[in-house]
Each structure stands twice: as C-alpha cells, then as structure tokens.
Design a protein around this motif. Structure first.
Motif, short mmCIF file in Angstrom:
data_model
loop_
_atom_site.label_atom_id
_atom_site.label_comp_id
_atom_site.label_asym_id
_atom_site.label_seq_id
_atom_site.Cartn_x
_atom_site.Cartn_y
_atom_site.Cartn_z
N ALA A 142 3.00 -11.82 -40.95
CA ALA A 142 1.76 -11.48 -42.02
C ALA A 142 1.04 -12.63 -42.15
O ALA A 142 1.59 -13.33 -42.85
N GLY A 143 0.20 -12.97 -42.02
CA GLY A 143 -0.85 -14.19 -41.92
C GLY A 143 -0.85 -15.12 -40.83
O GLY A 143 -1.34 -14.97 -39.81
N LYS A 144 -0.50 -16.42 -41.29
CA LYS A 144 -0.84 -17.67 -40.05
C LYS A 144 0.42 -17.94 -39.45
O LYS A 144 1.66 -17.76 -39.57
N TRP A 145 -0.06 -17.77 -37.86
CA TRP A 145 1.12 -17.91 -37.03
C TRP A 145 1.05 -19.16 -36.38
O TRP A 145 2.16 -20.11 -36.49
N ASP A 157 6.61 -6.72 -33.80
CA ASP A 157 6.24 -5.41 -33.48
C ASP A 157 4.80 -5.19 -34.13
O ASP A 157 3.99 -4.40 -33.51
N VAL A 158 4.59 -5.66 -35.35
CA VAL A 158 3.41 -5.68 -35.99
C VAL A 158 2.59 -7.04 -36.32
O VAL A 158 3.54 -8.21 -36.75
N ASN A 159 1.70 -7.23 -36.14
CA ASN A 159 0.75 -8.63 -36.44
C ASN A 159 -0.42 -8.33 -37.34
O ASN A 159 -1.27 -7.64 -37.38
N ILE A 160 -0.24 -9.05 -38.33
CA ILE A 160 -1.36 -9.06 -39.53
C ILE A 160 -2.00 -10.43 -39.44
O ILE A 160 -1.55 -11.26 -40.24
N GLY A 161 -3.03 -10.45 -38.74
CA GLY A 161 -4.11 -11.66 -38.74
C GLY A 161 -3.65 -12.90 -38.31
O GLY A 161 -4.07 -13.92 -38.30
N GLY A 162 -2.37 -12.89 -37.52
CA GLY A 162 -1.86 -14.00 -36.78
C GLY A 162 -2.47 -14.42 -35.51
O GLY A 162 -2.68 -13.47 -34.67
N SER A 163 -2.55 -15.55 -35.19
CA SER A 163 -3.13 -15.98 -34.15
C SER A 163 -2.92 -17.58 -33.80
O SER A 163 -1.99 -18.15 -34.66
N HIS A 164 -3.43 -18.13 -32.88
CA HIS A 164 -3.13 -19.66 -32.90
C HIS A 164 -3.96 -20.59 -33.78
O HIS A 164 -3.90 -21.58 -33.98
N ALA A 165 -4.96 -19.92 -35.01
CA ALA A 165 -5.61 -20.61 -35.74
C ALA A 165 -4.85 -21.17 -36.88
O ALA A 165 -3.93 -20.45 -37.48
N SER A 215 3.55 -15.27 -44.19
CA SER A 215 3.00 -16.49 -44.28
C SER A 215 1.38 -16.66 -44.36
O SER A 215 0.70 -16.64 -43.49
N PRO A 216 1.05 -16.41 -45.66
CA PRO A 216 -0.24 -16.58 -45.88
C PRO A 216 -1.21 -17.60 -45.55
O PRO A 216 -0.59 -18.83 -45.52
N TYR A 217 -2.45 -17.75 -45.13
CA TYR A 217 -3.11 -18.78 -44.64
C TYR A 217 -3.39 -19.59 -46.17
O TYR A 217 -3.21 -21.14 -45.88
N ALA A 218 -3.49 -19.27 -47.24
CA ALA A 218 -3.43 -19.95 -48.41
C ALA A 218 -2.06 -20.45 -48.59
O ALA A 218 -1.04 -20.18 -48.23
N VAL A 219 -1.84 -21.73 -49.24
CA VAL A 219 -2.90 -22.46 -49.95
C VAL A 219 -3.59 -23.57 -49.16
O VAL A 219 -4.21 -24.52 -49.84
N HIS A 220 -3.62 -23.55 -47.80
CA HIS A 220 -4.38 -24.43 -47.06
C HIS A 220 -5.65 -24.44 -47.14
O HIS A 220 -6.50 -23.43 -47.78
N THR A 221 -6.55 -25.28 -46.84
CA THR A 221 -8.07 -25.59 -46.97
C THR A 221 -8.64 -24.41 -45.95
O THR A 221 -7.89 -23.94 -45.14
#
Length: 471
Positions: A142-145, A157-165, A215-221
C-alpha cells in the motif's frame, strides 16, 4: 441422571470446540504489519520528543511496544533504503545506491566518475514478500514501492498505488505519478485514499495470515497541506527548528491514517495476533524539518540522514514501555519477520542484517557489530549554502561510513578525507577526532576495507575530465 450426562456431554463438546478454536488461533502464524514512512525524520514524532508535530496514534502504539533510539536506515535516501530492507542486503549486493542517475549535481564539481546506479531491483534477489507469500501469507503493498514497475512482480497479491515512482507529483487529484488510483472526489487526499483501500484489504482477509507493507508516499515532497489541519499549525510555536506548518499537517494526517488502521485491526479482532514494525526510510528533508541535535538530513550520512524513529509492537510477546539503545538497522527486518512468522531462512539467501527477535521477545542483549554504509555516488545539495554537510555543494560525495559501538567513521574517496566521531559524547558530530585518535581510525578503516572486499563494494577511482578544482 440423564440431565447430568447431557450436561457433561455439552460441557465436553463446548470445551473441545473452544479448545480447538484456541489451538487454531495459537497455531496460526501472526499477521505482519510493516510501516515505512517516507522521509520522516528521527524527531518528527512525539515518541522521539517532537513538541511541534502531533502523532498521538503512533505514540500510543510506541508506548505499548519497544522503542529503538539508535535505529538506522541502510541508506540515506528512498530507493536504496527500501531495496536494503526488502532484500535484507547492503547496497553493494543489489547495486541500488540512489534514485535515478548517480551523476547528481554539476559535472565540473565532481572529481570522480561515480559508480553507475542500478535503478531496478535484480530479479534474482529473493525479497521478503516473496518468501511470506510462499509460506501462505496473503500479501498487500500500500503506497510507494520504488524498486521496479510493479510490486505484483515481487511477491504481492494486492498492489495499492505502487510503481517505480518515487513521489506522487501531487497529493490532490490528479495524482499524476499514481494514475492507478482514482479519487472519489475532486479534492480527495492521496494518503487517505491509500488507507481506504488498505482497510478494505484488511476487512477482506479472513482465513490466511496477512502481510501488509504500508508505505505511504507521505511525508515526501511535494509538501501540500491537509487543509483542515493547517490553521492549527500556523498558530503553533516553533520547536527545535521544526516550524513548517504544511509539513506538520502531512505528519499528523499519516498518524491519523495509521490510527484508522489500528482501529480496524481491533474491530476485526486481528490486532492481538499482529506483529508491527514502524520506521522511516531515511532522514527528514533538511530544508523542511530538523532533527537537532542530529546533523544534516536526508541524503547525508551524518546521523540526521540515516537515524530513524522506530518501534516494534506485539501483544503478549513484546513487553511494553521499553526503550532500547541497541543499534539496529532496517536490514534486520527481513530475518526478524521470518523468525516471527516461524519461517526458515531460504537456502542460499544472504542476510546482512541480524534477527532482533530474541531482543524483542526475551530482551536478550545483542553483541556489538559494525554497521556499514556505502555510497560511491554524488547527491547534490537541497539547501543553498548548507553548512551541516561536508560541503555546501553536495549532501553526499562518494565514500563509505560505519558505526561500531559509540564510534562513527566516514571515509570520502575523492581525497581520502576521514571523519571520526564519538556518538556517545558528540551525537551532533561536531568534533572530528580523526587526528586525535589515529589508532581508532586504523582499526575501523581495516574493518571497513575488509567489508568492502567481502561484499564487492565498488570504489570509484576514475577522474572526471570535466572537473574544475576550486572554481
């Protein structure tokens, strides 16, 4: 007489069923919740002393678990730290040293040709979620990968919003670099949506133990305020260099989302059989938040760039209210989680971390061990004329670092500059003792060079023809 017999049979059946349920619960492997906040600094939470940021949910869990005051990321920025944690291996083994190119900053300022960076996790490196999935866990990211294009390729098994970004581009719609998530409204905050979907996953898991990597994208810019919280922080008094109201709203909102998750785990009866690890991937962004008395921030190999807030929680297994000064690293998470889950180490898998399971559950003291960092690269400065890093142009120049006990040493490759600090007496790394302690330098340097040989750590030596000295 018949009533007595029936009562006895009922009691026996009830006891047998209850005991069966109990045994089934006891034998079921624990759920695993790994929380990895992006760019959250060592003092950006209340349990590490912040009086500016408000993190009541995180603080409450930390108080019921074991807090680590000397916890480290294995690298000082996003991708390599995450690669180390998911692989259980130091950077030279997977080759991810930074984000994107290793030739950061202006070429004329770089004396050496840096080591080429590997931007993707090698396919043959067996990652933590792959092992857990093979052992029967239902796995959710869940979040940033940030390690390859799709975490479903790496055991989830499940991906919530994760990519190479590495960041979302925007926390308000459209989320730009997170196109896989569709907002329910035009102003729906990304961190909230990631948690919405993580909670849906938690509610849907019933029969199998789960592993969720939150692993939320926050609190990154980009630093974008959670609007309803902004006025409160704009009215607060600065504390210890912490004064960014917009960033503070992002910190509190992450805490709120974690509180939602803990609430659902309690509501569904899953929390009591859940092991929780909390950490950040690297130090706080020095232009946004301060970790004083720690020196510098994200991208630097001074303490402000690599020392992290951390706690472990496990009801009935970890005694609450403890603080450990034992130096640990996110490299330790992989073997620790396998021990928690009762999974044997995969054949042929190299672990550079150590399981802290005995420390967590039995308070067994760990032997002193060296911790190493290797960064044969350049990272340009975030803050103009930053005096906390080695020089104002770069957060990091090519080099290695290590800690053993109270001693911390940094070696820079350009001119073989050595810095030596006693962290017990000088946590702010203000007094370089290299000239006063030559024997300690030689002792640590010998260990560092041996480690580089054993791990095949590349040391750049090729001079950059575009370099202009002392311009």
């Amino acid at each position: 007489m018949r009533k007595i017999i029936v009562s006895c049979i009922f009691a026996f059946v009830f006891y047998s069923c209850s005991n069966g349920i109990s045994n089934k619960t006891e034998k079921r492997p624990p759920n695993i919740l790994l929380i990895n906040i992006d760019d959250m600094g060592w003092r950006d939470v209340g349990f590490m002393g912040s009086e500016f940021y408000e993190t009541p949910n995180i603080d409450a869990m930390a108080a019921e678990g074991m807090i680590f005051t000397n916890a480290y990321a294995a690298a000082s920025n996003c991708a390599p730290s995450r690669a180390c944690m998911m692989s259980g291996q130091w950077t030279p083994r997977h080759g991810i040293y930074t984000v994107s190119s290793s030739e950061r900053g202006k070429s004329k300022d770089r004396k050496l040709i840096p080591t080429v960076n590997n931007e993707y996790m090698p396919d043959d490196n067996l990652l933590l979620p792959e092992v857990l999935k093979q052992a029967g866990y239902t796995t959710c990211h869940a979040g940033k990968w940030h390690l390859n294009d799709d975490p479903l390729q790496s055991g989830f098994d499940v991906n919530i919003g994760g990519s190479h970004a590495g960041n979302p581009g925007s926390y308000y719609p459209p989320y730009k670099r997170v196109p896989s998530l569709t907002p329910p409204t035009d102003d729906y905050y990304l961190t909230n949506l990631v948690m919405d979907k993580a909670i849906y996953f938690l509610k849907s898991v019933e029969d199998k133990p789960f592993f969720i990597y939150y692993s939320p994208y926050a609190v990154h810019t980009p630093i974008q305020a959670v609007k309803e919280l902004l006025l409160k922080y704009e009215a607060k008094t600065e504390w210890n260099g912490q004064n960014n109201a917009q960033y503070a709203t992002m910190v509190e909102n992450v805490d709120k989302q974690i509180g939602r998750m803990i609430g659902i785990l309690k509501e569904t009866g899953k929390l009591e059989n859940t092991f929780i690890l909390f950490i950040s991937d690297n130090g706080g962004h020095y232009g946004i938040t301060k970790q004083w008395p720690l020196r510098a921030g994200k991208g630097s190999y001074y303490e402000g760039g690599i020392r992290e807030p951390m706690f472990a929680w496990w009801k009935g297994k970890i005694v609450g209210g403890q603080k450990s000064e034992t130096p640990v690293t996110n490299l330790d998470f992989y073997p620790t989680i396998l021990d928690v889950a009762g999974i044997e180490k995969p054949a042929g898998k190299v672990f550079d971390g150590k399981s802290i399971y005995p420390l967590l559950t039995k308070n067994e003291k760990m032997k002193d061990r060296p911790l190493f960092w290797h960064f044969p690269i350049y990272l340009e400065a975030y803050v103009k004329n930053d005096t906390t890093t080695q020089d104002p142009l770069f957060r990091t120049r090519p080099g290695s670092a290590m800690r053993l006990g109270d001693w911390k040493m940094i070696q820079y490759f350009e001119n073989n500059d050595i810095e030596l600090y006693n962290l017990k007496d000088d946590i702010g790394e203000k007094n370089n003792l290299a000239n006063l302690k030559p024997e300690k330098v030689q002792e640590l340097l010998a260990m560092l060079e041996k480690w580089r040989q054993e791990t095949g750590a590349p040391v750049p030596t090729e001079l950059n023809p575009e370099y202009i000295e002392n311009e």
